[in-house]
Design an enzyme around this catalytic site. Structure first.
Site, short mmCIF file in Angstrom:
data_model
loop_
_atom_site.label_atom_id
_atom_site.label_comp_id
_atom_site.label_asym_id
_atom_site.label_seq_id
_atom_site.Cartn_x
_atom_site.Cartn_y
_atom_site.Cartn_z
N GLU A 144 0.81 -1.22 0.00
CA GLU A 144 0.00 0.00 0.00
C GLU A 144 0.84 1.27 0.00
O GLU A 144 0.51 2.26 -0.65
CB GLU A 144 -0.96 0.02 1.20
CG GLU A 144 -2.18 -0.89 1.05
CD GLU A 144 -1.88 -2.36 1.28
OE1 GLU A 144 -0.76 -2.69 1.72
OE2 GLU A 144 -2.77 -3.20 1.02
N HIS B 165 -11.54 -4.99 8.79
CA HIS B 165 -12.08 -4.83 7.43
C HIS B 165 -13.40 -4.05 7.44
O HIS B 165 -14.18 -4.16 6.51
CB HIS B 165 -12.33 -6.19 6.78
CG HIS B 165 -11.09 -6.95 6.45
ND1 HIS B 165 -10.32 -7.57 7.40
CD2 HIS B 165 -10.47 -7.19 5.26
CE1 HIS B 165 -9.29 -8.16 6.82
NE2 HIS B 165 -9.36 -7.95 5.53
#
Ligand SMILES: Cc1ncc(C[n+]2csc(CCOP(=O)(O)OP(=O)(O)O)c2C)c(N)n1
Ligand SMILES: [Mg+2]
Lengths: 346, 343
Positions: free
Chosen positions: B69, B138
């Protein structure tokens, strides 16, 4: 030391002049800081001049660099103007960043300087992005020749970073990504044997950071970072590969930080013999000797170059001193592009 | 304008399709626009948003990235700084934590640090919110971290049409924009005009008119707020549901206009209550529109907990219709001078 054969005297003298410019820029900056002209941090590049100058000598006008907290050398080597640099350090309006950045953030995209960086390793992924844009320029060039971005089709991106930064995830992620996409990026690690106050052997188990290249199946080359011609030779090779679409190279330049980590750090944690060894290996002193021994120029000529540097810096400092301070409300500008809301969005 | 049939004007797309259409149109319009993200190419993204784009625009423009990321966002930023607009996807906004340096220290600040001499046309698509037992790593709603970071624009579209028009504006915006997409909205359908259109950042929208109370909601809380408004209408409470659509820039005028009508404010969001965007909204209302208020402001928010796994725990943590309705009723009962408890 390299042989001088094959280089033009003008090129060789320019390398010398640039290194002296950086050395004296930094020495004068330290003085000016002690006199109160510079409110922020300074991380002097003294001792590492051959890396920035040798590497940037291998670059052209469509190439880009990202730099570090120890960035003055890279910026000067890339064509940064000492007037706007001192003005920035002095936090004056004529600074490259209009007094909003300081030493850690000097940038000028037109000169190919995407910026110094206050975050160790922070510039590395950004250089990968520049590499992606440059790779795209090649593709764009064939399909949309009018797009001005296509002009930089043979560009490379260089990212400078330290031995300390080579332990950051950003370095590993970026090298992997650049290798995978075969981007024209040159990773130049300046191994100056310290990350802040910590010697290399206490922050990593390897001595040669170049070996990390093998994890990503890219070339890992070592240059004598105190020999400007060796750095030039190695980075030129990496640049040629990058321009030909062969992907990135990791270049480790072995060098030494002659001063403390920042201005004000006396660096007493360094063994005296180590310091003495590296002062003997001073990149400018040795290069000067080489030029003289090769009879490429006379002592008088080099003195004239030294003198011209003094003059340029003197004028730059006077320029910076005369530059106005920013008005406090200028703090509210430049958060967003003015035509898209700008200050109204604060 | 091209003549269009009524059917075409009223074509209904899902939120995911609308986002895909925005991406495709902007890629068509600007041949340099790049998409980057994990599994966005061949697989079309974990939520299918980018399906077909690789086939249509090629692997040079729809770039599947390694799971990195920090490097992905930094790469998108570096390209953007060189004038190549980029849209990067963060598969779950929770993973933005791995790119925080590039988002917060680099992208948000580049223009400012360089005295306005650089611009980064970068969009980060952040898949956000709770979607049924995805638990603590999440499910988060992290938008307030980024609204608290000057230099970033923050978009929170709740309908397919808004998502499309706002994403197109975000892509054309010269500053970094975080574009939050709620997982539970991806399959929701709505009318999307066939003609090209843009929705400017910074304009809220009245989703349902009302005159008793303004219920501010964004992302997945909008459909929930609309259901609550429906239910409360039967009790005789007229709820105006107002969606700011973008949190930065924030449409103060839009909020004011609604409060001029209603004089009462309830704010709902999925993110934890503490330091959520609702706190900022409440402060704006209290500081700037106090004279319009007839009752204390009420926030109905996620609990100050990580997101639990069990569906019944998750339902408890996120504002449900009953809790939102209770908040509205409470505000209708109270008047300035009385106190309001937490919820
Ligand atoms: C992410 C991050 N961590 C820590 C620091 C503090 N810091 C500034 S410079 C530095 C040392 C960096 O070492 P190296 O990469 O070897 O570069 P050098 O200073 O030797 O040029 C540290 C720890 C920082 N600026 N950013
Ligand atoms: Mg170091």
């Amino acid at each position: 030391m390299q042989s001088l054969a094959g280089y033009s005297p003008a090129f060789l003298k320019e390398l010398y002049r640039k290194m002296v410019l950086i050395r004296r820029f930094e020495e004068r900056a330290a003085e000016l800081r002690s006199l109160g002209y510079i409110p922020g941090f300074l991380h002097p590049y003294i001792g590492q001049e051959a890396v920035a100058v040798g590497a940037c000598a291998a670059l052209g006008s469509h190439d880009y660099i990202t730099s570090t907290h120890r960035g003055h050398g890279h910026i000067l080597a890339r064509g940064g103007d000492p007037r706007y640099m001192y003005a920035e350090l002095f936090a004056r309006r004529d600074g490259y960043n209009r007094a909003k950045g300081g030493s850690l953030h000097i940038a000028n995209i037109e000169l190919g300087i995407i910026g110094a960086n206050g975050i160790v390793g922070g510039g590395i992924p950004i250089a990968v992005g520049a590499g992606l844009a440059l790779k795209q320029a090649r593709q764009l060039g064939s399909r949309h020749p009018d797009d001005p971005r296509a002009r930089r089709a043979d560009g490379v991106a260089v990212t400078f970073f330290g031995d300390g930064a080579s332990n950051q995830g950003a370095f590993h992620e970026s090298l992997n990504l650049a290798a995978l996409w075969r981007l024209p990026v040159i990773f130049i690690c300046e191994n100056n044997l310290y990350g802040e106050f910590t010697p290399q052997h206490k922050h990593q188990t390897i001595r040669d950071i170049a070996t990390r290249a093998s994890s990503y199946a890219v070339p890992g080359l070592i240059a004598d970072g105190n020999d400007v011609l060796d750095v030039y030779r190695v980075v030129s090779k990496a640049a040629e590969d990058a321009r030909k679409g062969r992907g990135p190279t990791l270049v480790e330049c072995k060098t030494y930080r002659q001063r403390g980590h920042y201005e004000g750090d006396m660096g007493q944690y360094r063994p005296a013999e180590e310091v003495a060894f590296w002062l003997e290996a001073d990149p400018i002193k040795n290069y000067r000797r080489l030029l003289l021994s090769g009879k490429l120029c006379s002592e008088d000529e080099l003195k004239a170059l030294d003198q011209a540097v003094e003059q340029e810096l003197e004028e730059a400092i006077a320029f910076a001193k005369a530059s106005p301070h920013p008005a406090p409300e200028e703090a509210l500008e430049d958060v967003f592009v003015e035509s898209h809301g700008g200050r109204a969005l604060l | 304008m091209r003549a269009t049939s009524k059917a075409e004007q009223e074509r209904r797309l899902t939120y995911a399709q609308a986002i895909r259409e925005a991406l495709a149109e902007e890629m068509e319009r600007d041949p340099s626009l790049l998409l980057l993200g994990e599994d966005i190419g061949e697989p079309g993204g974990v939520f299918g948003v980018t399906q077909g784009l690789l086939q249509r625009f090629g692997a040079e423009r729809v770039l599947d990235t390694p799971i990195s990321e920090e490097a992905v966002i930094g790469t998108a930023l570096g390209a953007a700084l060189l004038g190549v607009p980029t849209v990067a996807e963060i598969m779950f906004s929770d993973f933005a934590t791995l790119a925080m340096d590039q988002i917060v220290n680099q992208a948000a600040k580049f223009r400012y640090m360089t005295g306005g001499r650089t611009s980064a046309p970068l969009v980060i698509r952040m898949v956000t919110g709770t979607a049924g037992a995805t638990a603590a790593q999440h499910s988060q709603s992290l938008e307030a971290w980024f609204t608290a970071t000057p230099g970033l624009k923050v978009v929170t579209a709740s309908t397919p049409a808004d998502a499309k028009g706002l994403l197109k504006s975000a892509i054309r915006d010269p500053d970094p924009v975080l574009f939050f997409e709620h997982k539970l909205l991806y399959n929701s359908r709505g009318a999307v005009p066939a003609e090209e259109y843009l929705i400017p950042l910074g304009e809220g929208r009245v989703m349902r008119e009302g005159h008793d109370v303004t219920l501010v909601a964004y992302l997945y809380m909008v459909p929930r707020a609309l259901k609550v408004a429906e239910e409360l209408a039967r009790e005789g409470i007229s709820v105006e549901v107002w969606d700011p659509r973008t949190l930065v820039p924030f449409d103060r005028e839009g909020l004011r206009r609604s409060l001029e009508k209603t004089g009462r404010l309830v704010i709902v969001h999925e993110a934890p209550r503490r330091n959520g965007f609702g706190a900022e909204l409440a402060a704006i209302a209290a500081e700037e529109f106090f004279s319009l208020l007839k009752a204390p402001i009420k926030r109905v928010c996620g609990m100050n907990t990580p997101m639990p796994y069990a569906p019944e725990l998750e339902q408890f943590v996120i504002p449900d219709e009953a809790r939102i309705a209770a908040g509205v009723r409470e505000v209708m009962r109270s008047a300035l001078g009385s106190t309001s408890g937490g919820c």
